[in-house]
Scaffold this motif. Structure first.
Motif, PDB file in Angstrom:
ATOM      1  N   LYS A   1       0.844  -1.212   0.000  1.00  0.00           N
ATOM      2  CA  LYS A   1       0.000   0.000   0.000  1.00  0.00           C
ATOM      3  C   LYS A   1       0.870   1.250   0.000  1.00  0.00           C
ATOM      4  O   LYS A   1       0.626   2.198  -0.760  1.00  0.00           O
ATOM      5  CB  LYS A   1      -0.919   0.012   1.226  1.00  0.00           C
TER       6      LYS A   1
ATOM      7  N   ARG B   1       2.512   1.733  -3.363  1.00  0.00           N
ATOM      8  CA  ARG B   1       1.585   2.194  -4.415  1.00  0.00           C
ATOM      9  C   ARG B   1       1.477   3.712  -4.421  1.00  0.00           C
ATOM     10  O   ARG B   1       1.605   4.357  -5.455  1.00  0.00           O
ATOM     11  CB  ARG B   1       0.199   1.578  -4.207  1.00  0.00           C
TER      12      ARG B   1
ATOM     13  N   ARG C   1       3.333   6.239  -7.137  1.00  0.00           N
ATOM     14  CA  ARG C   1       2.428   7.129  -7.890  1.00  0.00           C
ATOM     15  C   ARG C   1       2.907   8.574  -7.769  1.00  0.00           C
ATOM     16  O   ARG C   1       2.957   9.315  -8.759  1.00  0.00           O
ATOM     17  CB  ARG C   1       1.005   6.998  -7.355  1.00  0.00           C
TER      18      ARG C   1
ATOM     19  N   ASP D   1      -4.085  -9.651  -3.883  1.00  0.00           N
ATOM     20  CA  ASP D   1      -4.133  -8.186  -3.857  1.00  0.00           C
ATOM     21  C   ASP D   1      -4.764  -7.670  -5.151  1.00  0.00           C
ATOM     22  O   ASP D   1      -4.175  -7.762  -6.225  1.00  0.00           O
ATOM     23  CB  ASP D   1      -2.710  -7.643  -3.709  1.00  0.00           C
ATOM     24  N   ARG D   2      -5.967  -7.124  -5.034  1.00  0.00           N
ATOM     25  CA  ARG D   2      -6.664  -6.638  -6.234  1.00  0.00           C
ATOM     26  C   ARG D   2      -6.007  -5.386  -6.811  1.00  0.00           C
ATOM     27  O   ARG D   2      -6.222  -5.047  -7.963  1.00  0.00           O
ATOM     28  CB  ARG D   2      -8.131  -6.314  -5.902  1.00  0.00           C
ATOM     29  N   GLN D   3      -5.210  -4.705  -5.992  1.00  0.00           N
ATOM     30  CA  GLN D   3      -4.587  -3.474  -6.462  1.00  0.00           C
ATOM     31  C   GLN D   3      -3.126  -3.661  -6.864  1.00  0.00           C
ATOM     32  O   GLN D   3      -2.432  -2.685  -7.133  1.00  0.00           O
ATOM     33  CB  GLN D   3      -4.690  -2.400  -5.372  1.00  0.00           C
TER      34      GLN D   3
ATOM     35  N   GLU E   1      -1.837  -1.955 -10.087  1.00  0.00           N
ATOM     36  CA  GLU E   1      -1.494  -0.538  -9.972  1.00  0.00           C
ATOM     37  C   GLU E   1      -0.020  -0.372  -9.610  1.00  0.00           C
ATOM     38  O   GLU E   1       0.689   0.461 -10.188  1.00  0.00           O
ATOM     39  CB  GLU E   1      -2.379   0.120  -8.912  1.00  0.00           C
TER      40      GLU E   1
ATOM     41  N   CYS F   1      -7.995  -8.117 -12.377  1.00  0.00           N
ATOM     42  CA  CYS F   1      -7.876  -6.710 -12.788  1.00  0.00           C
ATOM     43  C   CYS F   1      -9.054  -6.316 -13.680  1.00  0.00           C
ATOM     44  O   CYS F   1      -9.615  -5.225 -13.549  1.00  0.00           O
ATOM     45  CB  CYS F   1      -6.550  -6.495 -13.517  1.00  0.00           C
TER      46      CYS F   1
ATOM     47  N   ALA G   1     -11.872  -0.231 -10.929  1.00  0.00           N
ATOM     48  CA  ALA G   1     -10.879   0.771 -10.510  1.00  0.00           C
ATOM     49  C   ALA G   1      -9.477   0.443 -11.016  1.00  0.00           C
ATOM     50  O   ALA G   1      -8.609   1.318 -11.062  1.00  0.00           O
ATOM     51  CB  ALA G   1     -10.864   0.882  -8.989  1.00  0.00           C
ATOM     52  N   GLN G   2      -9.250  -0.822 -11.420  1.00  0.00           N
ATOM     53  CA  GLN G   2      -7.921  -1.231 -11.890  1.00  0.00           C
ATOM     54  C   GLN G   2      -7.850  -1.380 -13.413  1.00  0.00           C
ATOM     55  O   GLN G   2      -6.812  -1.768 -13.951  1.00  0.00           O
ATOM     56  CB  GLN G   2      -7.537  -2.564 -11.237  1.00  0.00           C
TER      57      GLN G   2
END
Length: 1145
Positions: A343, A346, A350, A407-409, A412, A561, A566-567
């Motif tokens: 987290k 990420r 970014r 981890d769905r994110q 990213e 994804c 959102a991904q």
């Protein structure tokens, strides 16, 4: 007396470099051997052959010794060539590993003898290479021990070698003994490393300050503002201050391998608190350790087993229990720590991408942040992959939270890693300029001052240090501007050599005493890598080729994804990662390049295809919504609203209860901005997916270039093509089909949505239209599927026109309404109104949909149907030839005419008379030609609107045929002009399409075609009076046509006359039609003298037909008609039928 060893001549740097590279190659080869021998599909077939089982048992019984004369080995003798060929790669790889082991042992012994001092903070390259070599060596030996068939393979090869060469391989006994000694490997390795612990333990202890810095929790990283460029705005353009710059981006996974393997080899060092702290932190960080690619160790159980094997030594029972405690801690806390770290990374990555995109100049001073961020992210990705793929055993009774692993994110994080890599590649010259100046203007000056401060520098070291200074001072920005290639590999190798010279005993210059020199040169090495080694640095810190070996997880993460809106925008990272796969290959294992390359290409193709499909599904859903909204705006839907308003006025009280029909536009009314409609969700999904598609122009994957936008365009074209046909809603079984005007309305709505795509992704949507829409003007598209043209042509010919021609009195062509009108419905037939499909408005819509090419195709199909009818007519003419010849010459002899006509009207057995058949077929031709004329008019109207200037030119050419006095005959020239005009929807005296269709007919009377044509018109002329007997021959004034479509005879007679006499005659169409008119007039005039009431039932309606024939004809005039037929009769006939029609209404 033995010579004393001179450390400076041992070439430690060179040997470490070569052996490390060779070690990776050996690790790759043994990995592939394990995979191949572990797969029943890939292992040599004879290893699983039952006939070989006894031989293998004999060989393994006293391995590596065996009795070559044993009878069980005869089967090996029979297959010796095949066995040698199949097992040579495996055998010689094991030999290479044995030789590699020998070289490693020699080098480690040499380093011991040199009494080298290793500290990763000072002699980074030397210490890293040493620790990496040890870890690679241990990994290879563990992997070898995990190859189940290693003994069988080597023994079989040696026996086959003995049978073939007369003696076994001389190195085989040593190789076999190595397998025995290193099974299990760690106990033997630990014994080997007892003398090396003097070097290895200090090297591991030098990680005490480095590893904890990398192993911080997310909260600690946030508090310390790690990797934050914006934390201190005043220092934003300053270089980060650190004395261990190369340790900053050192992989945590690599350090963990060093620590775990190092401590197992030198387990006595655990008495040191610092070593114990490292050991504890490492074992609590995770429970899976990577050996090579997806080959891993469940490290706690492996270490525990190792310590249990050392029970004879004091204190190892306690160590074993400690490891189990560490395992419980790792199982309960590690996943959460790494989740929070992901987290943090990420958001941090970014921020870095945003800052560096906005201010690429900061890539110079903050380059370290880029590589540190990439390294940390790479570590986390590797940790997730190996822990998800290798869950802990159920016996631990620990329930792990799935959200920590799946981890769905994660896409990213992967995306920001790739974006950072892309920024470094894009702005590499910015970084080069910065560090070239830094090296020459700061690093060189600082190095010079450090050298000056050293009291005594030996000659060799002095030469190397001077070369460092001279190399840095000679750098200039002009070299960057001139795109000069930099190469500091020699520079870095010299520093590696100098570390080796100055880190051994009896060194003239001791690096430990001049730490500022070591730390500064480590920083200089990093700066040189920023000039000439950027691509390699990117791969070292941000390589994701490990996904090549976790393909199931790779697919799962991609699907996850695509399911998480959102991904969506980050989905492009998956095909981009495929470009990393080739980084996993090694030159010592070239045979795997093709398989890995093929895998990368296949996955890149699959990901892009799935992304394109997903985008197209979203677009299709939006188009369906827009088509539905557009459908609601059709004029026919206003009737319900008008009706509701009228009824509301009449019955105000009662109608209050009824709900008013929803008006178009109601769906756009919102109470507040928080209401999220389906269309909002679809547009959001489209925006996100198109961001991914549009992110990069080309993805280079193993000598293949993938262009995401092209993938998308190809799938969009295919989807649009299918959608166009699907919107017709054509059902061949029920003959249902959408009206052309409604289809056109839907297609326009669909195209409007597609045009809006240009706002989301950089594509030329006009190209899609130009590729797809012209396909729909042909009878099949590029894939061989039926098109709008084919389906509508089939429907109009086989459904509407067949019903109009086969069921007299149901569908009538109305010249007044310019439409086919349903006047009655047959039993058991689908009730549809012909005027809703075959009026001028609908045919204009059809012309817009299928264009001139489609209308031409439809016309050609119509004309082929007409040609088949003409062929049947000719057969009837042939069978009645004699009678017709007499009729042709006897039109002034009423009695003979009556007798001959009666002969033609004689019915056949169980079938109508030839007269009825001729009238029926001529009427069918007329109906088809009426539809053709209506379609041509619709096409002309559309083209007049679309291309008025071009249409004006076509009209001029048609009316004033150019006379160029060229070699082309006038007849052929006229035909070409007629074809041009006909393609543009203009009417021609002689229809070229009909001529072409008739020309294809194969006639048995080719030499007499002209006579057959003349007799056909005689037949028609004498048959017309028969129409008066039919009830359906009545003329309806509102329609301006007969109920049995007899008025269409006017078109069939004139069109056939023009075509037949142009094809077969001398061009005397006018004379022949005059003859026809004379015969028809005399036949109709005889109706006046008929006494039979049945024969004159619709006489007036049939009289009108004669007038229609003349009006329709370009060859006949009213003067000519009046000379044959009294106009008073026509006037009275019109008066009579119009009065009758008025009376009916």
């Amino acid at each position: 007396m033995a010579r004393s060893m001179i450390p400076s001549q041992q070439k430690l740097a060179e040997k470490l470099t070569i052996l490390n590279d060779r070690g990776i190659g050996m690790l790759t080869r043994i990995y592939n051997i394990k995979k191949m021998l572990g797969s029943p599909d890939n292992k040599p077939t004879f290893l699983t052959d039952k006939s070989m089982e006894q031989a293998v048992k004999v060989l393994l019984k006293k391995f590596p010794q065996y009795d070559s004369k044993a009878s069980q080995l005869n089967v090996v003798n029979n297959m010796k060539n095949e066995i040698m060929k199949a097992l040579s790669l495996y055998y010689y790889t094991f030999l290479d590993i044995m030789y590699f082991k020998d070289h490693v042992v020699d080098l480690l012994t040499t380093i011991d003898a040199c009494q080298a001092f290793l500290d990763i903070r000072l002699n980074f390259d030397l210490t890293k290479s040493y620790l990496e070599l040890v870890a690679t060596y241990v990994s290879i030996m563990i992997l070898v021990s995990k190859v189940d068939d290693r003994k069988a393979v080597t023994a079989l090869f040696n026996v086959a070698h003995e049978f073939l060469q007369g003696k076994g391989d001389q190195v085989y006994p040593r190789l076999g003994q190595m397998f025995l000694d290193y099974d299990p490997p760690m106990k033997k390795l630990a014994e080997e490393f007892v003398p090396h612990s003097r070097i290895l333990v200090p090297a591991l202890l030098s990680l005490c300050q480095i590893y904890p810095e990398h192993n911080r929790t997310a909260d600690q990283l946030r508090q310390m503002q790690v990797l934050s460029v914006l934390a201190e705005p005043t220092k934003m353009s300053s270089v980060p201050t650190t004395e261990v710059i190369q340790c900053e981006y050192l992989s945590m996974n690599t350090m963990e391998r060093w620590i775990i393997f190092g401590v197992m080899l030198c387990h006595q060092g655990l008495t040191d608190p610092n070593m114990y702290g490292l050991w504890k932190a490492t074992l609590e960080s995770g429970y899976i350790l990577q050996l090579c690619r997806d080959e891993v160790l469940h490290i706690h159980s492996y270490v525990s087993t190792f310590f249990e094997s050392l029970r004879s030594q004091h204190g190892h029972n306690k160590r074993s229990q400690e490891v189990k405690d560490f395992q419980q801690q790792a199982l309960s806390t590690a996943s959460g720590i790494h989740r929070e770290r992901r987290k943090f990374l990420r958001t941090t990555l970014r921020q870095l991408t945003l800052v560096f995109t906005e201010e690429p100049g900061l890539l110079g001073p903050k380059a370290l942040y880029v590589f540190k961020a990439l390294s940390m992210a790479q570590d986390e990705v590797h940790w997730v992959l190996r822990h998800v793929a290798n869950p802990p055993s159920r016996r631990h009774n620990v329930r792990l939270p799935q959200e920590d692993f799946h981890d769905r994110q994660l896409p990213e994080l992967l995306f920001y890693m790739e974006e950072l890599r892309g920024l470094v590649k894009k702005y590499n010259q910015v970084m080069q300029r910065y560090y070239v100046q830094y090296l020459s203007n700061y690093d060189a000056v600082c190095l010079n001052s450090i050298i000056q401060a050293i009291a005594m520098v030996p000659e060799d070291e002095s030469v190397i240090l001077s070369s460092f200074y001279n190399t840095m001072v000679s750098l200039s920005i002009k070299q960057v501007e001139d795109n000069e290639l930099f190469d500091f590999r020699g520079f870095r190798l010299d520093w590696f050599r100098l570390q080796a010279y100055t880190s051994v005993s009896k060194a003239g210059l001791v690096l430990r005493d001049h730490q500022d020199l070591g730390k500064h040169m480590n920083t200089v090495v990093f700066h040189t890598k920023m000039v000439d080694y950027l691509d390699e640095m990117i791969n070292e810190c941000g390589d994701l080729s490990v996904y090549c070996f976790y393909t199931n997880l790779f697919e799962h993460q991609f699907k996850q994804c695509m399911e998480f809106p959102a991904q969506h925008r980050f989905s492009i990272i998956f095909p981009m990662i495929c470009a990393h796969f080739m980084n996993a290959t090694h030159e010592l294992c070239p045979e795997e390049r093709h398989s890995i390359g093929t895998t990368s290409v296949q996955y890149a193709h699959w990901f892009l295809r799935e992304m394109s499909e997903e985008v197209n599904q979203v677009i299709t859903a939006i188009c369906e919504e827009q088509c539905m909204l557009s459908y609601k705006l059709l004029p026919k839907h206003s009737a319900a609203i008008i009706l509701a308003q009228v009824q509301k006025k009449k019955k105000k009280e009662k109608e209050k209860e009824k709900k008013e029909p929803e008006k178009p536009g109601q769906e756009s009314v919102r109470k507040n901005r928080e209401v999220f409609t389906r269309m909002d969700k679809l547009h959001m999904a489209l925006t996100e997916l198109c961001y991914g598609i549009n992110y990069c122009n080309v993805i280079q994957v193993w000598e293949h270039g993938f262009i995401p936008r092209e993938f998308f365009l190809q799938h969009l074209e295919a989807r649009f093509n299918k959608a166009l046909v699907g919107m017709m809603m054509y059902n061949p079984e029920t003959t249902e089909i959408a009206k052309p005007s409604e289809l056109l309305n839907g297609v326009r709505a669909y195209m409007n949505v597609l045009q809006g795509l240009e706002n989301y992704v950089h594509i030329d949507i006009a190209r899609v239209f130009n590729n797809v829409l012209p396909q729909q003007t042909q009878n099949t598209d590029a894939t061989g599927e039926k098109t709008i043209t084919a389906n509508y042509t089939n429907w109009y010919l086989e459904v509407l026109l067949r019903r109009a021609t086969c069921n007299a009195g149901q569908i009538v062509y109305s010249p007044r309404q310019k439409a086919f009108v349903t006047v009655a419905t047959g039993e058991g037939q689908t009730n549809f109104a012909a005027e809703e499909y075959a009026d001028l408005t609908e045919l204009r819509a059809l012309a817009e949909l299928i264009g001139p090419y489609g209308m031409k195709y439809m016309g050609e199909r119509l004309m082929l149907s007409i040609a088949s009818q003409v062929d049947e007519l000719k057969k009837i003419v042939v069978s009645n030839k004699e009678t017709l010849v007499q009729l042709r010459t006897s039109f002034d002899k009423p009695e003979m005419m009556r007798e001959l006509t009666r002969k033609l009207q004689m019915p056949h057995k169980n079938s109508p008379s030839d007269v009825d058949i001729v009238l029926m077929r001529m009427t069918i031709i007329g109906v088809l030609l009426s539809f053709r004329a209506l379609a041509q008019e619709a096409l002309n109207d559309v083209l007049e609107d679309r291309i008025p200037f071009l249409m004006g030119s076509i009209r001029d050419i048609h009316h004033h045929m150019p006379d160029n006095r060229d070699s082309m005959p006038p007849g052929l020239k006229q035909q070409v002009v007629n074809e041009l005009a006909s393609s543009a929807g203009q009417s021609c005296d002689v229809d070229p399409t009909l001529c072409n269709a008739l020309r294809t007919l194969k006639s048995e009377h080719a030499e007499d075609e002209y006579t057959m044509a003349c007799l056909l018109f005689v037949f028609v002329a004498v048959s017309i009076p028969k129409l008066a007997r039919s009830e359906l021959s009545v003329f309806r004034a509102p329609l301006e046509g007969h109920l049995n479509n007899a008025h269409c005879l006017a078109k069939s007679i004139n069109a056939l006359a023009g075509a037949l006499f142009a094809l077969y005659g001398p061009g005397d169409t006018e004379t022949r039609l005059q003859e026809f008119l004379a015969l028809a007039s005399s036949s109709l005039l005889r109706l006046g003298s008929e006494n039979e009431k049945e024969a004159v039932k619709n006489r007036e309606s049939v009289y009108i037909l004669l007038d229609l024939i003349v009006q329709e004809s370009p060859f006949l005039t009213m003067d000519l008609l009046e000379s044959c037929f009294p106009y008073a009769l026509l006037r009275n006939a019109y008066n009579s039928v119009y009065k009758a029609s008025a009376g009916d209404h």
